[in-house]
Motif scaffolding. Structure first.
Motif, PDB file in Angstrom:
ATOM      1  N   GLY A  61      29.169 -62.119  62.716  1.00  0.00           N
ATOM      2  CA  GLY A  61      29.016 -63.287  63.494  1.00  0.00           C
ATOM      3  C   GLY A  61      30.123 -63.687  64.472  1.00  0.00           C
ATOM      4  O   GLY A  61      30.341 -64.528  65.059  1.00  0.00           O
ATOM      5  N   VAL A 119      32.451 -63.093  67.340  1.00  0.00           N
ATOM      6  CA  VAL A 119      32.197 -63.044  68.872  1.00  0.00           C
ATOM      7  C   VAL A 119      33.475 -62.609  69.510  1.00  0.00           C
ATOM      8  O   VAL A 119      34.601 -63.098  69.347  1.00  0.00           O
ATOM      9  N   ILE A 156      27.963 -62.155  74.485  1.00  0.00           N
ATOM     10  CA  ILE A 156      27.238 -63.535  74.925  1.00  0.00           C
ATOM     11  C   ILE A 156      26.072 -63.376  75.680  1.00  0.00           C
ATOM     12  O   ILE A 156      25.120 -63.737  75.660  1.00  0.00           O
ATOM     13  N   ILE A 193      24.568 -64.357  71.015  1.00  0.00           N
ATOM     14  CA  ILE A 193      24.285 -65.827  70.634  1.00  0.00           C
ATOM     15  C   ILE A 193      23.243 -66.384  71.354  1.00  0.00           C
ATOM     16  O   ILE A 193      22.835 -65.859  72.499  1.00  0.00           O
ATOM     17  N   VAL A 207      26.134 -74.876  71.854  1.00  0.00           N
ATOM     18  CA  VAL A 207      27.192 -73.974  71.672  1.00  0.00           C
ATOM     19  C   VAL A 207      28.697 -74.907  72.013  1.00  0.00           C
ATOM     20  O   VAL A 207      28.748 -75.923  72.642  1.00  0.00           O
ATOM     21  N   THR A 257      27.150 -72.042  66.928  1.00  0.00           N
ATOM     22  CA  THR A 257      28.157 -71.190  67.761  1.00  0.00           C
ATOM     23  C   THR A 257      29.531 -71.936  67.897  1.00  0.00           C
ATOM     24  O   THR A 257      29.406 -72.840  68.386  1.00  0.00           O
ATOM     25  N   HIS A 286      27.976 -68.169  64.481  1.00  0.00           N
ATOM     26  CA  HIS A 286      28.825 -67.150  65.151  1.00  0.00           C
ATOM     27  C   HIS A 286      30.369 -67.991  65.735  1.00  0.00           C
ATOM     28  O   HIS A 286      30.113 -69.197  65.995  1.00  0.00           O
TER      29      HIS A 286
END
Length: 414
Positions: A26, A28, A34, A39, A45, A150, A177
């Motif tokens: 997870g 990023v 993205i 995600i 987010v 996220t 994430h």
């Protein structure tokens, strides 16, 4: 703990086994991840948001990618930076969350750093290493509250915040994430400026250097400060350490209790307010500036410029009282433990076992560090004029001490 209202979203602290699996898959690291479904942009987010160029551009890219529920988190840790955050988020159509964490930062992160004499390789007091763990903690709390799987930030690989934020999020067990899209996909400063100007965000686009500000430190890097071999810093960047028009000459007394600064000139203050006051009183003598090279994850060095008037004097004051109250052998061992503490904080392991173990040793020495240090401040520097310890190991009359010592030894021999 995970918020049950968030359904199956992995936003809390899972079992350690599950946590490791989710974290490894997870992370990023690019905008492409993205934009290509790395995600879920239909889910909330959380982004860390300072109002600077990088964090504003991240909001813009999320908007362009179709994110529907962006929560921009701004954590107030003091400092003097006051960008118009509401103007930016309104322009980009995201929700702003602001958290006043000045007292939390002072008591939970600055106070331990004072006790640990947290100075990087004898060059400069550390700063972002203290703030990033708290910001990560608040980010997770915010993610749990809004059911966001996220958490994104904007550190790039030439910034140590990358491993500090990722390290804190990992050690705290965030199961969703997280990471920075700038890690593998940096964006040229000129490109970010051009795109933000097209939205009418000219104030953000015009910033020439990266900055980080909290009550402990104002720090500048990048832009025209990239090159260690030529880094003349414009006076306009400094705010706290600007010398007064006329030379000043003053006395200032700092009181400690159990290793924590508690008063200035006898007036008790919360630590955040005490640091804020010292930044201005010490800074008006032009004191507390530093420049230093700090290593990245691969050992490469980068330049950072700081102004830290309060930190400059408080660390010296704490060391003076330690010298007055602790056994020399304890101080020698503490010097070693301090650098272990600093290393763990620098490497993003604030919440790790070794830093906590170092902190326990340091805390065991702090109970003796109670007293006052009085300084004479001028534009030329600072000198102590009085060190008064509650339980001193020093003598105030050497001749009297010699006579008493000799007499005690003679009495023992009789």
């Amino acid at each position: 703990m995970a918020n049950s209202a968030c359904g199956d979203a992995p936003v809390g602290n899972p079992s350690s086994r599950g946590s490791r699996i989710l974290r490894s898959s997870g992370l990023v690291r690019s905008f492409r991840e993205i934009e290509k479904g790395g995600i879920d942009l239909n889910r909330p987010v959380v982004t860390l948001f300072s109002g600077g160029l990088d964090s504003t551009y991240l909001l813009y890219r999320l908007q362009q990618a179709g994110a529907t529920q962006v929560h921009a988190l701004s954590v107030d840790l003091g400092g003097d930076e006051t960008p118009d955050l509401a103007l930016i988020v309104d322009k980009l159509g995201v929700r702003l969350h602001t958290v006043d964490a000045r007292d939390l930062f002072a008591e939970g992160y600055v106070a331990p750093a004072v006790a640990a004499h947290a100075v990087y390789l004898d060059t400069h007091p550390i700063s972002s290493s203290l703030s990033r763990p708290l910001i990560a903690k608040i980010a997770i709390e915010t993610a749990e509250r809004v059911c966001a799987p996220t958490v994104l930030h904007t550190a790039n690989r030439s910034q140590n915040s990358l491993r500090r934020l990722n390290g804190a999020l990992e050690l705290l067990g965030f199961a969703g994430h997280f990471g920075s899209p700038y890690d593998l996909e940096p964006v040229d400063r000129a490109d970010k400026m051009r795109e933000l100007r097209s939205l009418g965000l000219d104030v953000v686009a015009e910033r020439a250097v990266s900055g980080d500000s909290n009550l402990w430190c104002r720090e500048f890097e990048s832009g025209f400060l990239d090159d260690p071999e030529s880094h003349l810093v414009p006076e306009s960047l400094y705010r706290w350490s600007v010398p007064a028009t006329a030379p000043l000459n003053e006395q200032i007394e700092i009181s400690f209790r159990d290793g924590v600064p508690v008063a200035i000139d006898g007036a008790r203050l919360p630590l955040a307010a005490l640091v804020d006051l010292l930044n201005r009183r010490v800074g008006r003598h032009g004191l507390g500036r530093s420049s230093g090279l700090e290593h990245l994850a691969d050992g490469t060095k980068v330049l950072e410029i700081r102004e830290m008037p309060a930190a400059w004097l408080l660390l010296r004051s704490h060391r003076a009282l330690e010298s007055a109250t602790l056994d020399a052998e304890v101080i020698r061992e503490k010097l070693h433990v301090e650098q272990l503490w600093v290393r763990e904080a620098l490497e993003g392991r604030w919440f790790g076992e070794l830093r906590n173990a170092c902190q326990a040793f340091i805390a065991s020495t702090s109970s003796a560090v109670t007293g006052t240090v009085r300084w004479h401040l001028t534009v030329a520097g600072a000198n102590t004029t009085s060190i008064v310890a509650a339980c001193p190991r020093y003598v105030r009359d050497r001749e009297q001490w010699e006579r008493s010592s000799i007499q005690a030894e003679l009495n023992h021999l009789v």
